[in-house]
Design an enzyme around this catalytic site. Structure first.
Site, short mmCIF file in Angstrom:
data_model
loop_
_atom_site.label_atom_id
_atom_site.label_comp_id
_atom_site.label_asym_id
_atom_site.label_seq_id
_atom_site.Cartn_x
_atom_site.Cartn_y
_atom_site.Cartn_z
N TYR A 107 -5.34 15.52 -9.19
CA TYR A 107 -4.49 14.61 -9.97
C TYR A 107 -3.40 15.39 -10.69
O TYR A 107 -2.23 14.99 -10.68
CB TYR A 107 -5.35 13.83 -10.97
CG TYR A 107 -4.55 12.87 -11.83
CD1 TYR A 107 -4.25 11.60 -11.35
CD2 TYR A 107 -4.10 13.24 -13.09
CE1 TYR A 107 -3.50 10.72 -12.12
CE2 TYR A 107 -3.36 12.36 -13.86
CZ TYR A 107 -3.06 11.10 -13.36
OH TYR A 107 -2.31 10.23 -14.13
N ASP B 14 0.89 -1.16 0.00
CA ASP B 14 0.00 0.00 0.00
C ASP B 14 0.92 1.20 0.00
O ASP B 14 1.53 1.53 1.02
CB ASP B 14 -0.89 0.00 1.23
CG ASP B 14 -1.87 1.17 1.26
OD1 ASP B 14 -1.65 2.14 0.50
OD2 ASP B 14 -2.83 1.13 2.05
#
Length: 313
Positions: free
Chosen positions: A237, A68
């Site tokens: 983003y 992760d």
């Protein structure tokens, strides 16, 4: 494609987000070039299945490790695994990322979006039409923006810093950070644009601060006042990838023995962008793999558009 490394030394690569899409294809292309690949993914079941699919192709030097990227402890466990098994790392490709938006199709069930983008009506659209369709239905909350920055920029930094000692133990290490054409400095403005392009003054600490400043401005609806991108599209983003670009340049300047570069793979058709892209995963993976396997004397601290070096602006 032929790799540039001597067959007398086994090269080892780590690829983040390797269980599907462009990440899986990067793993396939690297393994096809004789590289031992550690395919990582957050979901163990999907990651293991991805490794199995590559082994069915005859690519035996591929293994899975859970990761992760947003959790430093997870990156540390990966580093321990690579150190114990190989003692060094030659290639790191930071591919894992999220778009940080929600697409509303009038049905809150997650399967509803998948059903729409799999429909004949959607798939028959051009790439531009699909992108416009998704943009019109996308929302971006503060929580999503925060997760996007924590994953795309923070996660890239977590993994790179955890694996940096192993990269420095290699005789010829490469780091490839996947970027985006919508994160170039042309979408920023004012002093912020100048600061992000001033590599002589920029530091990792300042890039961290800019990440926090973006989230503060996002929360206060003040993105335009500091020069953040406000055009149509996912702002978090764009910023996360621009900060990855800045981090890449700072790191390359500090660690001159490494080749550390950014690559825009192009607008690839993947789950991550709701299949709005016009490139196949094989086409998209070509750039990152080419840069990862480039000759020893190749550039560092550079931005590549596919396989060609280009401007950060």
């Amino acid at each position: 494609m032929e790799g540039s490394f001597s067959s007398s030394e086994q090269r080892v690569a780590v690829v983040t987000g390797g269980n599907k899409g462009i990440g899986l294809e990067i793993c396939r292309q690297l393994a096809s070039n004789g590289i031992t690949v550690v395919l990582t993914a957050r979901d163990e079941k999907r990651g293991t299945a991805a490794v199995d699919s590559l082994r069915e192709l005859g690519l035996s030097d591929v293994m899975f490790h859970q990761l992760d990227i947003s959790e430093p402890s997870s990156a540390a466990r990966l580093a321990d695994f690579v150190k114990d098994k190989f003692g060094k790392l030659d290639i790191l490709i930071n591919n894992a990322a999220i778009l940080g938006v929600t697409v509303d199709v009038g049905d809150p069930h997650p399967a509803a979006v998948q059903e729409v983008i799999s429909s004949e009506k959607f798939t028959s659209m051009s790439a531009m039409e699909r992108l416009e369709w998704v943009d019109k239905r996308s929302t971006e909350t503060y929580a999503e923006a925060e997760e996007c920055l924590r994953t795309n920029y923070g996660g890239t930094k977590n993994v790179t810093e955890a694996l940096l000692p192993l990269l420095l133990s290699s005789s010829d290490a490469r780091v490839v950070n996947l970027s985006s054409f919508i994160a170039l400095l042309r979408v920023f403005s004012g002093e912020l644009k100048q600061e992000l392009n001033d590599i002589d003054k920029l530091s990792v600490e300042r890039v961290d601060e800019l990440s926090e400043l973006f989230l503060e401005d996002f929360k206060n609806d003040q993105l335009d006042q500091r020069g953040w991108p406000i055009e149509k599209g996912p702002s978090a983003y764009r910023v996360s990838k621009a900060l990855v670009n800045a981090y890449t340049r700072v790191l390359a300047k500090k660690h001159t023995s490494l080749r550390i570069n950014c690559v825009n793979p192009g607008h690839v058709n993947t789950d991550g962008n709701y299949h709005t892209g016009d490139l196949t995963v094989a086409e998209g993976a070509r750039g990152p793999v080419t840069v990862a396997l480039a000759p020893r004397e190749g550039p560092t601290g550079a931005y590549f558009d596919g396989t060609e070096e280009a401007s950060f602006v």
